[in-house]
Design a protein around this motif. Structure first.
Motif, mmCIF file in Angstrom:
data_model
loop_
_atom_site.group_PDB
_atom_site.id
_atom_site.type_symbol
_atom_site.label_atom_id
_atom_site.label_comp_id
_atom_site.label_asym_id
_atom_site.label_seq_id
_atom_site.Cartn_x
_atom_site.Cartn_y
_atom_site.Cartn_z
ATOM 1 N N PRO A 81 -0.547 -15.235 -1.033
ATOM 2 C CA PRO A 81 -1.881 -14.993 -1.588
ATOM 3 C C PRO A 81 -2.752 -14.242 -0.586
ATOM 4 N N SER A 82 -3.518 -13.287 -1.086
ATOM 5 C CA SER A 82 -4.457 -12.572 -0.229
ATOM 6 C C SER A 82 -5.694 -13.445 -0.027
ATOM 7 N N LEU A 83 -6.610 -12.945 0.817
ATOM 8 C CA LEU A 83 -7.845 -13.685 1.053
ATOM 9 C C LEU A 83 -8.723 -13.635 -0.191
ATOM 10 N N ASP A 84 -9.472 -14.674 -0.401
ATOM 11 C CA ASP A 84 -10.556 -14.628 -1.360
ATOM 12 C C ASP A 84 -11.499 -13.510 -0.895
ATOM 13 N N ALA B 26 0.279 -8.441 -1.642
ATOM 14 C CA ALA B 26 0.996 -7.757 -2.709
ATOM 15 C C ALA B 26 0.613 -6.280 -2.744
ATOM 16 N N THR B 27 1.451 -5.474 -3.406
ATOM 17 C CA THR B 27 1.244 -4.027 -3.457
ATOM 18 C C THR B 27 0.843 -3.556 -4.849
ATOM 19 N N THR B 28 0.388 -4.485 -5.680
ATOM 20 C CA THR B 28 0.023 -4.132 -7.052
ATOM 21 C C THR B 28 -1.049 -3.044 -7.068
ATOM 22 N N PHE B 29 -0.882 -2.083 -7.987
ATOM 23 C CA PHE B 29 -1.844 -0.987 -8.082
ATOM 24 C C PHE B 29 -3.007 -1.390 -8.979
ATOM 25 N N GLY B 30 -4.199 -0.919 -8.629
ATOM 26 C CA GLY B 30 -5.325 -1.047 -9.546
ATOM 27 C C GLY B 30 -6.078 -2.365 -9.490
ATOM 28 N N VAL B 31 -5.862 -3.114 -8.416
ATOM 29 C CA VAL B 31 -6.555 -4.396 -8.271
ATOM 30 C C VAL B 31 -8.003 -4.135 -7.823
ATOM 31 N N ALA B 32 -8.921 -5.009 -8.172
ATOM 32 C CA ALA B 32 -10.329 -4.840 -7.783
ATOM 33 C C ALA B 32 -10.462 -4.736 -6.263
ATOM 34 N N ALA B 33 -11.502 -4.026 -5.814
ATOM 35 C CA ALA B 33 -11.657 -3.704 -4.393
ATOM 36 C C ALA B 33 -11.563 -4.942 -3.506
ATOM 37 N N ASN B 34 -10.753 -4.814 -2.459
ATOM 38 C CA ASN B 34 -10.589 -5.863 -1.440
ATOM 39 C C ASN B 34 -10.153 -7.212 -2.007
ATOM 40 N N HIS B 35 -9.379 -7.173 -3.078
ATOM 41 C CA HIS B 35 -8.780 -8.395 -3.608
ATOM 42 C C HIS B 35 -7.326 -8.521 -3.152
#
Lengths: 107, 477, 493
Positions: A81-84, B26-35
């Motif tokens: 999981p990435s950071l919140d 993760a390397t998913t494309f199109g995720v909201a900024a800095n998520h």
């Protein structure tokens, strides 16, 4: 130039000090330029002793070559999981939404 | 004066790993900024990089596929510059000791482009620009990239685009990248210079950054060739610049921000021991190397007796090739391979392209298309009906037998029904019959059309033809 | 009420008595909170500590203890140098740059300590970004030496060393890039271990010279040094330079130590006993060597001629790495930011960095930037790495003939506050005995071995081959049990 280095060429002149400061994104006052010119010149004069090392005899050294070999380590391609985003941004001085804000960049 | 362009290309290709190069985001494309960021890819103090083993495997796969020299020991370096998209103030890349040198890309049977090197590196983040400020998003920071550097030996904008298509096809075949230009996982910079024809000394080059479509690569390079040519014709000098291509105006213009002194102060990254590739690891990757596009095209020509053009088109994309082979195996010899190929190329591909289907998981799966072709091969439906059925499939994804059933499209092969309808048509059109009997043989087609129209195309065309010929002949007597 | 008295208990004893139910974790915490309140400001050892945060930790560790867990550091207060990240707790590197920085993660060593039952008792003052040998280069004022508050405690880990010497905690962590654990340990009369490169994870250590940095323990006894080292050592997947080895168990080895040194060969490094060595230090070392002789060790003189390059090589490599490591401090994602109305991006970079970094840090960034800049790499950085290899090779040859090497930790005892700060080269030269160890990635331990005529402590350095920590600790224990310095004097401050 400081008195003790009189008669010797400084290893580094003031324009070089300014150029190097620029590369490192530091701004220096005139006093600081002369302070660092004096100090860096002394240090560079001292480290000049290394010039006598016959480089070809010892070969190229990369910074991770130590008295022992470090085994390269790799990680499996697994996600965590990435950071919140609030946590990611909490230490930033200026934010906008979930972005870090900076003065407008001109491309 | 006669000038010839010399073009070298640098491609940044994102590797299709699940996690980033040096951290577990993760390397998913199109995720909201800095998520999709963590302390490591944000460059927070005290954090350290650990390399993704699959990214290394993918990079090695590419090196083997292009016949390059693999360096069993390579070094990651820090390339230092300040820019807000670069969280650590340096990019981890490979500099004087990359993992891969040489190799070549086969464009077609007569064209190869040699490579200088390939190296592994991390991507930077993204800056978004508003009227008063810019905004940094680090989702992309740390994405795994290979940079593929060609020799400066490409002679035209068209050849450059062809090279890029071949390279993109290759990385997709290898399964190491989705090669998606729109999402930025396949990006190109072009170095363009001109030299006097017949000489060997390279001119001053300009680098055009971030060309995001094959078409723009061609446009930008052509514009640049023209621009440099004009300057040289007038006795001017080319100034080395980094340029940006503006797709709207079709022009290139110098970048301002990054223009100042490039002193990257490379240093071997002390956080990463040298990347060592064992012979075992390389051999294992070599053994698992998928079939390459050229080999696959040759096999299609050989095994399926397809024409060169069809084989090349079908193998230009790994998923398309796989789809074709899957349909072909599912028709199980009931339909000629050539017809399968024609359907995949002529019907399926245009629709898939237009509707932007993922060829790995298209909306019409191989079994459905095979089912349709089998109905065609068994004469259950005519090829005209088959096309209608295909359109229905596109709309709702039903299987061919279901559509045929639902719409009652089964071909009529019963001689007496066909004969009855033909008789009816002849009776109803005495004028046309007269014309036919007076020697206007083209009218034959009119009768066929009427029969098909009344039967909603369900009559077997071959039977309609033979019975109609017979019936008309009888009238002549 | 507990019978806790200053300088009366080691970490090992605290843990043992807590497990025995003899004292509670709360009693230990209260005792050290009182000492911190009484002395931390006077010595300026602490950059952050918080009594309610400690109280919360007491609760957590108590419940772990009650669940029956065996915790090697049960209730032991540990101080952390402020260049080591602590989750949600300020981590400043003694720099204005990181004034309000609270990392969203713990360093590996902090995780290990908490898991072992320790109380993270506060963050200690040091030289800014660990660059210095006196702990005077702190944006938050100099640390003072408990043996004489007009003297420096050494650096860069001066806050940790002074606090342990003053028993504001039984043990602490420091970091060592060129001597920053060993030299303050020597100046403060305690033990300080710089482990083999790669035995303690650097994850969460804010880097200065990444190929040289190691985290290590400070303690007042060999046993506590071993205890703390065992807890923080061992492999961590988040650090690519971490060795794939299990945690050390040197403490078990010490328990059965036979202090006889029959058959041991100890090398005296000739180059470290040459000019510049203070007379009291020379005499103390000479006595210590006699102790080893009496214990049966064979003493040999050893020469490593390339040691003369170590200062040059160290300052070039460390500053080159530092110039890249500190490039991330740009005011965008964390740390302080200077931005006046209408400022451009470049203004923000320059103002932030010029304002955020202190004089010595800027000097080292500029030195590193210069030696990596176009046209100078081969003359400086490449030569320095060549020298590094020479030094490393000479150590390897030396260890073919001796088990460990002995030298002074520092050529002199502690400097007076302000004495050397104006002369960087003189300051760098005082690190002569410790730098080479980092260049070669070796383990080394500073052992208190006496006092000079001013009552300032003297340290001796034991250097071993890679991964010889247990042998070094045994060697130190043999000396400790024979010389009986420990506890014979207590600093008055």
């Amino acid at each position: 130039m400081s008195g003790d280095a009189a008669g010797r060429a400084a290893s580094i002149d003031s324009s070089t000090v300014r150029r190097v400061a620029g590369l490192a994104n530091l701004v220096l006052t005139d006093e600081e330029v002369s302070y660092y010119q004096r100090h860096l010149s002394r240090i560079l004069d001292y480290v000049g002793e290394l010039a006598s090392i016959p480089r070809q005899d010892v070969g190229e050294f990369d910074s991770t070559t130590l008295a022992f070999a470090l085994k390269p380590q790799e990680r499996l391609d697994q996600t965590q999981p990435s950071l919140d985003p609030e946590v990611a941004l909490v230490n930033a001085a200026k934010t906008s939404g979930t972005t870090f804000q900076v003065p407008r960049i001109i491309d | 004066m006669q000038f010839e362009p010399i073009i070298g290309l640098e491609v940044h290709c994102q590797l299709a790993t699940r996690s980033k190069l040096f951290c577990s985001c993760a390397t998913t494309f199109g995720v909201a900024a800095n998520h999709q960021v963590c302390p490591v890819c944000l460059g927070m103090p005290g954090t350290l990089p650990v390399i993704n083993t699959l990214a290394v495997d993918y990079a090695v796969r590419l090196a083997l596929a292009v016949g390059a020299k693999l360096n069993t020991r390579s070094i990651f370096s820090r390339k230092q510059y300040f820019y807000p998209d670069l969280p650590k103030g340096y990019q981890i890349t490979q500099y004087d000791q990359p993992y891969c040198e040489g190799g070549e890309i086969t464009v077609d049977q007569n064209t190869r482009v040699r490579l200088t090197r390939i190296h592994l590196e991390e991507d930077a983040g993204k800056n978004l620009h508003g009227p008063d400020a810019s905004y940094c998003d680090y989702n992309r920071a740390g994405m795994p990239l290979v940079e593929i550097v060609s020799q400066p030996e490409i002679g035209s904008a068209v050849a450059a685009a062809d090279y890029l298509r071949s390279l993109r096809s290759l990385v997709r075949h290898l399964g190491i990248s989705d090669g998606n230009l729109e999402e930025g996982s396949f990006r190109c910079d072009a170095n363009v210079s001109l030299r006097l024809k017949g000489t060997s000394k390279l001119g001053t080059r300009c680098e055009i950054k971030n060309l995001n479509s094959f078409r723009n690569v061609e446009r930008a390079i052509n514009y640049e060739i023209q621009r440099q040519g004009d300057i040289l014709e007038q006795g001017g000098k080319i100034v080395q610049h980094t340029l940006l291509f503006d797709a709207d105006s079709g022009r290139t213009a110098p970048m301002r921000a990054k223009e100042e002194s490039h002193d990257y102060r490379y240093i071997p990254d002390p956080d990463l021991p040298p990347l060592c590739l064992s012979a075992d690891r390389i051999e294992k990757i070599r053994k698992d190397l998928p079939e390459l596009p050229q080999a696959m095209a040759a096999r299609f020509i050989e095994t399926y007796s397809l024409p060169d053009s069809s084989a090349t088109l079908l193998t230009s994309d790994r998923d398309l090739a796989a789809y074709f082979e899957s349909v072909n195996s599912k028709v199980d010899g009931k339909v000629a391979t050539k017809i399968v190929a024609n359907w995949v190329i002529g019907e399926f591909l245009p629709v898939a392209t237009e509707l932007n289907w993922d060829l790995a998981k298209p909306n019409i799966d191989a079994a459905h298309l095979a089912g349709l072709l089998i109905l065609l091969g068994d004469d259950v439906i005519s090829s005209k009906i088959a096309k209608n059925v295909f359109e229905e499939m596109v709309k709702n994804g039903e299987s061919a037998p279901d559509i045929v059933e639902r719409l009652g499209l089964t071909q009529v092969t019963d001689q007496s029904s066909i004969t009855a309808l033909i008789d009816q048509v002849i009776e109803a059109n005495p004028d046309q019959l007269r014309q036919f009997l007076s020697g206007k043989e083209k009218i034959f087609g009119f009768f066929v059309g009427q029969v098909m129209k009344l039967s909603h195309g369900k009559m077997n065309p071959a039977l309609v033809n033979s019975i109609l010929t017979e019936k008309l002949a009888q009238r002549r007597e | 009420m507990s019978d806790l008295r200053p300088f009366s208990l080691s970490a090992a004893e605290i843990s043992q008595r807590v497990h025995a139910g003899d004292i509670s974790i709360r009693e230990v915490a209260d005792f050290y909170v009182q000492r911190t309140e009484a002395y931390a400001s006077k010595l300026n050892t602490h950059l952050y500590w918080n009594a309610s945060n400690i109280a919360a930790q007491v609760k957590d560790q108590d419940s772990k203890l009650k669940s029956g867990l065996k915790l090697p550091l049960a209730g032991v207060p540990v101080l952390i140098k402020d260049n080591i990240c602590t989750r949600g707790v300020p981590t400043t590197c003694a720099s204005k740059m990181l004034e309000n920085f609270r990392p969203p993660y713990d360093a590996h060593v902090v995780e290990r300590l908490v898991a072992a039952g320790a109380l993270i008792f506060g963050k200690t003052n040091c030289d800014e970004f660990a660059m210095g040998s006196t702990s005077e280069n702190s944006a938050y004022g100099p640390v003072r030496n408990p043996w004489n508050i007009d003297y420096v405690p050494g650096g860069s880990s001066g806050g940790s060393a002074a606090a342990v010497a003053a028993d504001l905690a039984p043990v602490a962590l420091g970091t060592d890039t060129g001597g920053s654990i060993r030299q303050p340990a020597a100046f403060c009369g305690i033990y300080g271990l710089k482990p083999t490169y790669g035995t303690v994870s650097r994850y969460g250590l804010i880097a200065y010279g990444s190929s040289l940095d190691q985290i290590g323990p400070f303690a007042r006894t060999v046993a506590d040094t071993a205890l703390l080292f065992d807890v923080i050592s061992g492999h961590d997947r988040r650090d690519s330079t971490s060795r794939a080895i299990p945690p050390f168990q040197t403490r078990n080895g010490l328990g059965t130590a036979d202090i006889s040194l029959e058959g041991k060969r100890i090398g005296i490094v000739k180059e470290f006993f040459s000019a510049g060595l203070d007379e009291p230090t020379r005499q103390a070392l000479s006595k210590a060597v006699d102790v080893y002789k009496d214990l049966g060790a064979e003493i040999k003189e050893v020469s490593l001629p390339s040691l003369k390059y170590s200062i040059s090589a160290y300052y070039l490599i460390a500053t080159a790495e530092a110039s890249a490591n500190l490039a991330r401090f740009d005011g965008i994602r964390y740390g302080q930011r200077q931005e006046e109305a209408g400022a451009t991006l470049r203004d923000v970079y320059q103002q932030t960095r010029s304002h955020g970094f202190g004089t010595e840090v800027k000097q080292r960034i500029m030195l590193g930037t210069f030696v990596l800049s176009a046209g100078y790499y081969d003359a400086y950085y490449a030569k320095a790495t060549a020298a590094r290899r020479l030094i490393s090779t000479e150590f390897t040859s030396a260890f073919a003939n001796v088990d460990w090497l002995i030298s002074p930790t520092s050529p002199t005892t502690a400097f007076r506050l302000g004495e050397k700060i104006e002369d960087p080269l003189a300051m760098y030269l005082s690190d002569i005995c410790t730098l080479a160890v980092n260049l070669a990635g070796l383990p080394a331990l500073s052992v208190p071995c006496g006092w000079d005529e001013k009552g300032l402590p003297i340290g001796m350095q034991l250097i071993g081959p890679p991964l010889s920590e247990e042998a070094l600790l045994k060697g130190a224990l043999a000396y400790e049990q024979t010389a009986k310095h420990i506890g014979s004097r207590i600093p008055q401050f």
